[in-house]
Design an enzyme around this catalytic site. Structure first.
Site, PDB file in Angstrom:
ATOM      1  N   LYS A 152      11.614  -5.693   8.192  1.00  6.23           N
ATOM      2  CA  LYS A 152      12.644  -4.858   7.763  1.00  6.23           C
ATOM      3  C   LYS A 152      12.553  -3.544   8.582  1.00  6.23           C
ATOM      4  CE  LYS A 152      13.736  -1.591   4.274  1.00  6.23           C
ATOM      5  NZ  LYS A 152      13.457  -0.472   4.040  1.00  6.23           N
ATOM      6  N   ASP A 181      15.679  -6.329   3.066  1.00  2.00           N
ATOM      7  CA  ASP A 181      14.833  -5.746   1.944  1.00  2.00           C
ATOM      8  C   ASP A 181      14.884  -6.364   0.732  1.00  2.00           C
ATOM      9  OD1 ASP A 181      17.319  -4.873   0.997  1.00  2.00           O
ATOM     10  OD2 ASP A 181      16.716  -2.922   1.027  1.00  2.00           O
TER      11      ASP A 181
END
Length: 213
Positions: free
Chosen positions: A121, A139
């Site tokens: 991420k 995310d």
DNA sequence: AAAACGGGGGC
DNA sequence: GCCCCAGTTTT
């Protein structure tokens, strides 16, 4: 899928934008994007806002960051979750940037992944927001909404990243995280999504249900 | 009071 | 693949 994103973009327009957007407007400094990510790990965006401002006020480069004692960083970023560990990681990463990369932030995902505390991420966000290079940052918001709307069907976020990479045209990549984070915070939340104010609920496969928690 | 929240890393 | 990490927020 692109149609759905277009409709979402329309209704997101007037919503409060997440922290990353502010960083982008402030000149997309990759170091600030990186540290902001490390600070936000497993804590809600809104709660890191003030902490971020306090920290960057004291130190906005790796060189400045390593001069701060660990305790000072802890104090500045309190009360974000994991603040003790994050203070250590932020300092270690800053040291590593100085010793291995002349104080600059690497601009490719594989190198970023070797840094302490940096996963997919964070690496993707730094590359897209900091360097304007292609990447898809997944995310939990992106993951949840992609699955709930039926864009993808994978259990793990990495699977979502790969699937989106294949199915989504590259001109949407940079925007996807920002868009769906805002969307997730305001409409399509994890527990009880506001389907009544959702412009794409008619094509949602899992309307109202909690997805992958 | 209890459960939810949210990425990475170690095994 | 499973489980832990720590502290705030929501229920």
């Amino acid at each position: 899928m692109v149609l759905a994103l277009t409709l979402i973009r329309e209704s997101v327009r007037d919503m409060r934008q997440p922290v990353v957007s502010e960083l982008v407007q402030k000149g997309k400094d990759p170091y600030l994007v990186l540290i902001s990510c490390l600070l936000s790990l497993r804590t809600k965006d809104a709660t890191t806002r003030e902490a971020q401002r306090r920290l960057f006020d004291e130190a906005s480069t790796p060189e400045e960051m390593v001069t701060l004692p660990k305790e000072k960083i802890e104090q500045l970023i309190y009360p974000v979750g994991f603040y003790r560990n994050k203070a250590v990681v932020i300092k270690e990463v800053s040291k590593e940037l100085i010793s291995k990369y002349n104080g600059s932030v690497p601009d490719d995902i594989d190198t970023l992944l070797t840094l302490k505390g940096v996963g997919r991420k964070t690496a993707n966000l730094v590359v897209t927001m900091g360097y304007d290079k292609p990447g898809i940052c997944v995310d939990t918001h992106v993951h949840r909404i992609s699955n709930r709307l039926g864009f993808v069907c994978t259990k793990d976020p990495e699977g979502t990243e790969m699937a989106l990479r294949e199915r989504l045209p590259p001109d949407h990549w940079k925007e996807i995280n920002d868009l769906l984070v805002t969307w997730g915070q305001n409409v399509c939340g994890p527990i009880s999504p506001f389907c009544s104010r959702c412009p794409v609920s008619h094509l949602c496969e899992k309307k109202g249900v909690t997805v992958h928690r």
